[in-house]
Scaffold this motif. Structure first.
Motif, PDB file in Angstrom:
ATOM      1  N   GLY A  83      -6.570  -4.969  -4.048  1.00 47.66           N
ATOM      2  CA  GLY A  83      -7.068  -5.560  -2.802  1.00 47.66           C
ATOM      3  C   GLY A  83      -7.234  -4.536  -1.701  1.00 47.66           C
ATOM      4  N   SER A  84      -6.290  -3.610  -1.599  1.00 46.48           N
ATOM      5  CA  SER A  84      -6.407  -2.566  -0.580  1.00 46.48           C
ATOM      6  C   SER A  84      -7.589  -1.649  -0.852  1.00 46.48           C
ATOM      7  N   VAL A  85      -7.820  -1.312  -2.120  1.00 46.25           N
ATOM      8  CA  VAL A  85      -8.925  -0.412  -2.469  1.00 46.25           C
ATOM      9  C   VAL A  85     -10.268  -1.066  -2.180  1.00 46.25           C
ATOM     10  N   GLN A 204      -2.808   4.030   0.817  1.00 45.70           N
ATOM     11  CA  GLN A 204      -2.731   3.107   1.939  1.00 45.70           C
ATOM     12  C   GLN A 204      -2.683   1.692   1.404  1.00 45.70           C
ATOM     13  N   ALA A 205      -1.805   0.897   1.977  1.00 44.33           N
ATOM     14  CA  ALA A 205      -1.578  -0.470   1.502  1.00 44.33           C
ATOM     15  C   ALA A 205      -1.613  -1.423   2.683  1.00 44.33           C
ATOM     16  N   ASP A 206      -2.338  -2.517   2.529  1.00 38.91           N
ATOM     17  CA  ASP A 206      -2.421  -3.538   3.571  1.00 38.91           C
ATOM     18  C   ASP A 206      -1.147  -4.377   3.586  1.00 38.91           C
ATOM     19  N   SER A 217       3.455  -3.180  -1.453  1.00 37.39           N
ATOM     20  CA  SER A 217       3.033  -1.951  -2.134  1.00 37.39           C
ATOM     21  C   SER A 217       3.774  -0.737  -1.599  1.00 37.39           C
ATOM     22  N   VAL A 218       3.802  -0.584  -0.250  1.00 41.52           N
ATOM     23  CA  VAL A 218       4.579   0.478   0.395  1.00 41.52           C
ATOM     24  C   VAL A 218       5.594  -0.221   1.294  1.00 41.52           C
ATOM     25  N   ARG A 219       6.831  -0.181   0.895  1.00 40.59           N
ATOM     26  CA  ARG A 219       7.871  -0.927   1.596  1.00 40.59           C
ATOM     27  C   ARG A 219       8.769   0.041   2.360  1.00 40.59           C
ATOM     28  N   VAL A 220       8.994  -0.285   3.649  1.00 41.50           N
ATOM     29  CA  VAL A 220       9.890   0.500   4.499  1.00 41.50           C
ATOM     30  C   VAL A 220      10.944  -0.463   5.041  1.00 41.50           C
ATOM     31  N   ARG A 273       0.123   3.989   5.550  1.00 33.79           N
ATOM     32  CA  ARG A 273      -0.700   5.024   4.938  1.00 33.79           C
ATOM     33  C   ARG A 273       0.100   6.310   4.859  1.00 33.79           C
ATOM     34  N   ILE A 274       0.085   6.940   3.688  1.00 33.46           N
ATOM     35  CA  ILE A 274       0.778   8.203   3.471  1.00 33.46           C
ATOM     36  C   ILE A 274      -0.270   9.279   3.206  1.00 33.46           C
TER      37      ILE A 274
END
Length: 541
Positions: A83-85, A204-206, A217-220, A273-274
């Motif tokens: 989905g992000s892509v 990058q992940a929404d 997807s990218v969890r902080v 986004r990294i």
């Protein structure tokens, strides 16, 4: 006033729609960097393939094709990564379309200007409103050839526009062209290759509201732990349950950290986004989220405490404080910046100048008035010809960068920002305000006078100063004109009504005693709509 264009009404600039904050990923291990490069390279390959499919679809793209692209990517990554892509590909295609439309407008403006100047006799002098003819037959011939070049370019771009074709380079066209000029860029081929690969990675992940910490997807986490959901082909690299990889680095956001923490605790959507800065050898994490619309402040309320008029220039901001009535207060101010050097240096210079400006406005509870500038059609060489210094001056004004920075910083401080029409502010400011504000110790510049004009326009006052009383000791015998009436008062620029009496000197003072001892034959109603009307009853001794 014939021939002047209509001036737009001032308006309050809405605040930013989103927030982006960035921090550094410190103390990454070699394994962490390897995993980030593998995941970014794999997703970057999928993003390039999906962008190619999106560009090939063109104007025929619909939701069904979008779903097909997402299903194809899900098999090689995950549903959320897919989905992000796909969303990033769609946004990039839309951005290319907007750039294509702006290019068409630029070509049309250049063709129209060349056509106009070719129609004039050679050596025709230019006016204040339009450029004249070309200076020589040689220049005229060269421009006629350029006209055909621009027309061919316009025809090609229009064909692409109608067909829905766009030309996009993942990683950037500028970096791609740098490959052919490595000596001028001061790069070796391995260094350029490293930058090229870093720019084409996709990490990058929404965000998604309701999910744990606002992103799956990218969890902080609130304590700064960063973990990634690995794509299906790279699950073997996981060091945590459920196919996740936890980085050794811990992050903390210095700017807007409390807002970020509130969203994380509430499980509200946050996009991450990294990316890698190969020049510094550092990795960065950027967090973004949308803002809810702020309540609109009435324009009248923003003008209560006065205004800070700001004139934008190539190397400084000229500002002057005005009271609610439009009168300049104090001395003019200048906030300088240097736009030479790297992009980071230029951005820092603009940010520091705006910080000083907004702190002054916050300290005095002032709204900020600035011109709604757009030099898109004003800096072409077709219009200004050989005036390269003037074109460079206009191009050097950081209008878009300054506008974006000013909107976000003013919204953070709660300062109202009012945009005004830039028409005639410099000309009328210098005409009506530069000389009256000049003293033995202060010599305002043209930019200072323009700041006063901008502030008065934002306050709703006319730029020109109110007409001063005429000569002859400023009395009514030379048709006295008021300077004290409000802008909405009818007839404020006209002569005062000639009512009999000693104050208006319509009749000799001695006639008052004679008229007061007689009974008038007729009754005259001398009431006036003007607030300075004098009572018709005369007092007797």
């Amino acid at each position: 006033m014939g021939g002047l264009r209509e001036v737009a009404v001032p308006f309050l600039v809405p605040g930013p729609s989103g927030v982006a904050i960035r921090t550094r990923l410190k103390h990454l291990s070699g394994a962490d960097e390897t995993v980030l490069r593998l995941v970014g390279g794999h997703l970057g390959t999928l993003a390039a393939r999906d962008l190619k499919a999106r560009c090939a679809a063109g104007l025929e793209h619909d939701s069904e094709q979008w779903a097909q692209r997402k299903r194809a990517l899900t098999l090689e990554s995950s549903s959320r990564w897919a989905g992000s892509v796909t969303k990033a590909s769609h946004d990039q295609w839309a951005l290319a379309r907007r750039g294509q439309h702006a290019h068409i407008k630029s070509l049309q403006a250049g063709i129209a200007m060349i056509t106009h100047r070719l129609s004039l006799p050679v050596g025709e002098k230019s006016s204040k409103r339009a450029p004249g003819g070309y200076g020589s037959r040689r220049e005229w011939h060269a421009k006629s050839r350029r006209l055909h070049v621009l027309q061919d370019r316009l025809q090609a771009v229009r064909a692409d526009w109608e067909a829905g074709r766009v030309r996009v380079v993942r990683g950037g066209k500028r970096l791609l062209n740098t490959r052919h000029h490595l000596d001028q860029a001061g790069l070796s081929e391995p260094e350029w290759r490293e930058r090229w690969q870093a720019a084409r990675r996709f990490l990058q992940a929404d965000g998604e509201s309701g999910k744990r910490y606002g992103n799956e997807s990218v969890r902080v986490t609130p304590d700064g732990e960063v973990s990634l959901k690995l794509p299906a082909p790279l699950v073997y690299l996981a060091n945590a349950p459920y196919g996740r990889y936890v980085l050794t680095a811990r992050v903390a956001f210095a700017h807007r950290g409390e807002q970020w923490a509130d969203r994380v605790h509430a499980n509200r959507a946050i996009a991450y986004r990294i990316h890698e800065d190969t020049g510094r050898g550092r990795w960065y994490l950027t967090a973004t989220w949308t803002l809810s619309p702020a309540p609109t402040l009435p324009l009248v309320a923003a003008r209560v405490h006065g205004m800070l008029g700001v004139d934008t220039n190539a190397d400084h901001l000229a500002a002057w404080r005005l009271d609610p009535h439009g009168n300049p207060i104090g001395a003019p101010m200048r906030f300088a910046y240097d736009l030479s050097g790297t992009t980071t240096h230029r951005d820092a210079q603009v940010r520091h100048a705006l910080t000083r400006l907004l702190h002054f406005a916050k300290r005095h509870c002032l709204a900020v008035a600035i011109e709604d500038l757009d030099f898109g059609a004003e800096k072409t060489r077709e219009k200004h010809g050989r005036r390269t210094r003037f074109r460079k001056l206009i191009s050097g004004m950081p209008t878009s960068r300054l506008r974006a920075r000013l909107v976000s910083m003013a919204a953070e401080l709660g300062i109202p920002l009012i945009a005004v029409d830039p028409a005639y502010t410099s000309r009328w400011g210098a005409q009506h305000w530069r000389k009256p504000l000049t003293t033995t110790t202060r010599k305002p510049t043209r930019h200072d006078a323009a700041a006063v004009a901008i502030g008065r326009r934002a306050l709703g006052h006319p730029i020109r100063r109110r007409t001063a009383p005429p000569p002859h000791d400023r009395s009514d015998r030379a048709r006295h004109r008021t300077v004290q009436a409000r802008p909405g008062t009818p007839g404020r620029e006209g002569p005062r009504p000639r009512i009999p009496g000693p104050r208006t000197r319509s009749v000799p003072p001695d006639a008052q005693r004679t008229r007061a001892t007689r009974t008038p034959n007729t009754v005259r109603d001398v009431r006036s709509d003007h607030e300075w009307a004098q009572d018709s009853l005369l007092l007797t001794e």
